[in-house]
Design an enzyme around this catalytic site. Structure first.
Site: not given
Ligand code: ARG
Length: 389
Positions: A13, A92, A121, A173
Site C-alpha cells: 500500500d 500510532r 489507525d 494483515s
Molecule cells: N485492532 C487493532 C487496533 O485498532 C489493531 C489494528 C491493526 N491491525 C492489523 N492487523 N493490521 O489497535
C-alpha cells in the site's frame, strides 16, 4: 512543488502510495518509523526510492516508544475491552508525532499515511497530526484511491516498476512492534472460525511444545520493570527477553471481537507475551502496596486510559492529567514479583515489597494474631445501620 512526508511501512500500500502521491504533484519523503516491526530493511528503502521517493528517512523510536508510551500504559494498567494490550494503538501517536517533526525539518506542508478508511489507525494518525500542527495538510491515499482490490494494486505496481514481494505476502494483515502483534483479515474475518496456527506470529511453535514450568522474577521500581531474574535490564532488553520467554510457552494470545471507534465490530488475534506478563505482575504488586480505595479508584482510571489510547486521544489534556495522577500512585510500586510460566498461561506465585501493606499479624489465623475481633461487632452494627428493618 508541494512536499509530503509519507509514513512508509515498506508494504504494498505505502509503496504504491509513493507513486500515487507523486502523480498528484507532490515531492515525497518516505519516513520509516522503527518501533520494532523489523521492516526497515534495505529492500524496503530501495523500494521507496524505485517507487519515486525523493528521500527516505528512518527513525529508530524503539527506546522512546518503551519509556514514553509503553511504560505509562503499563503503570496505568491499560487494557482495552478487558483483553487488548494496545500494541498497535500505542505506536500510532509516537509514529505520527515524529512524522510531524520530520515534516517540519523537511519543510513539508503535508503528511500522508497508508491507513484504510475503516480502521482506528487513521483516527490515531490524524488526531495526533492535528493536535501537534493543524496547519499540515493530511492525505490518506488508501482511503481515496481507485484500486478496488489487491490485484489491481499489484498490477499498478508492476506497470510502474515498483518491486514488490508478492510471494512473501501473508494471507493476514499484520501489525507488529515490541509490545505485541496484531493479526486480522483472511479466514479470521469469520468470528466462528478458530485461528489457524499460521495466524500466530510469535507463539506458533508453542502448540507443538510441552515445556516444563519455569518461574521468573521481575523487579519494579515506581511501577517500571527494571530487573529480570536478578539482573538489571534496559527497557528494550527486558521486553525482548520476556517476549521470547513468554512466546515459547504460547503466553499472551488473545482472540477477540472488539469495538472499533468507527462503529464496527472486528475480529482480531493478538500476541503479547511481555505485555501480558508485565501487566499481570504489575497489577499484583499494586495489590500488595496500594490501599483499597486507591486500588479500586485506579481500576476506573485504567479503563479510561485504555480508551484514550484506543481512540487516538494520546495528545490530549486528559491523558496528560491522568499521567500525573498515575505517577503519584506509583510512588510505592517497588518490589519483586515471581511469575510461573506454563503452556499458554502465566501466574503470579509470589510478591514482596518494602512498601507492602500486608501484615501477617493482622491476617493470620494462627497464634500471632493481633486483630481485635471484638471490634468487628460495633463496626458491623454501624455499617448496617442505614439498612436495619
Ligand atoms: N485492532 C487493532 C487496533 O485498532 C489493531 C489494528 C491493526 N491491525 C492489523 N492487523 N493490521 O489497535
Amino acid at each position: 512543488m508541494k512536499k509530503v512526508v509519507l509514513a512508509y511501512s515498506g508494504g504494498l500500500d505505502t509503496s504504491v502510495a509513493i507513486k500515487w502521491l507523486k502523480d498528484r504533484g507532490y515531492e515525497v519523503v518516505a519516513y520509516m518509523a522503527d518501533v520494532g516491526q523489523e521492516k526497515t530493511t534495505k529492500a524496503a528503502i530501495t523500494r521507496a526510492k524505485v517507487a519515486g521517493a525523493a528521500k527516505v528517512v528512518v527513525r529508530d523510536l524503539k527506546l522512546r516508544f518503551a519509556t514514553e508510551y509503553i511504560w505509562p500504559a503499563l503503570k496505568a494498567g491499560a487494557v482495552y475491552e478487558g483483553r487488548y494490550t494496545l500494541a498497535t494503538a500505542l505506536s500510532r501517536p509516537i509514529i505520527a508525532a515524529e512524522q510531524v517533526k520530520v515534516a517540519h525539518e523537511e519543510r513539508a506542508t503535508a503528511v500522508a499515511h497508508g491507513c484504510t478508511g475503516k480502521g482506528n489507525d487513521q483516527v490515531r494518525f490524524e488526531v495526533t497530526t492535528q493536535a501537534l500542527d493543524s496547519s499540515l495538510e493530511i492525505l490518506a491515499p488508501v482511503r481515496e484511491w481507485e484500486f478496488r482490490s489487491r490485484e489491481e494494486e499489484i498490477r499498478y505496481a508492476e506497470k510502474h516498476g515498483i518491486p514488490i514481494d508478492v510471494s512473501k505476502k501473508s494471507p493476514f494483515s499484520i501489525d507488529k512492534n515490541i509490545w505485541g502483534v496484531s493479526v486480522e483479515a483472511g479466514v479470521l474475518e469469520n468470528p466462528d472460525h478458530e485461528p489457524p496456527r499460521e495466524a500466530f506470529q510469535w507463539t506458533r511453535g508453542a502448540d507443538e511444545r510441552n515445556p516444563k514450568d519455569r518461574v521468573i522474577e521481575i523487579g519494579f521500581e515506581k511501577g517500571v520493570p527494571v530487573w529480570l531474574n536478578g539482573r538489571r535490564k534496559g527497557p528494550l532488553e527486558l521486553i525482548a527477553e520476556l517476549n521470547t520467554a513468554g512466546a515459547y510457552y504460547g503466553i499472551g494470545r488473545m482472540d477477540m471481537i472488539e469495538n472499533r471507534l468507527v462503529g464496527i465490530k472486528s475480529r482480531e488475534t493478538y500476541e503479547a507475551p511481555a505485555a501480558t506478563i508485565l501487566l499481570q505482575a504489575h497489577k499484583d504488586l499494586e495489590a500488595l502496596v496500594l490501599d483499597r480505595e486507591m486500588l479500586h479508584y485506579k481500576e476506573g482510571i485504567a479503563q479510561k486510559y485504555a480508551d484514550l489510547i484506543y481512540y487516538g486521544l494520546w495528545f490530549t489534556p486528559l491523558r496528560k492529567a491522568l499521567d500525573a495522577f498515575i505517577s503519584e500512585t506509583q510512588r510505592n510500586v517497588t518490589g519483586t514479583v515471581r511469575v510461573r510460566l506454563r503452556k499458554y498461561s502465566s501466574h503470579v506465585v509470589g510478591r514482596r515489597s518494602p512498601h507492602s501493606l500486608y501484615r501477617e499479624t493482622l491476617a493470620t489465623y494462627g497464634s500471632k494474631d493481633t486483630f481485635d475481633q471484638k471490634l468487628s461487632k460495633g463496626f458491623i452494627d454501624l455499617w448496617a445501620l442505614p439498612y436495619r428493618k
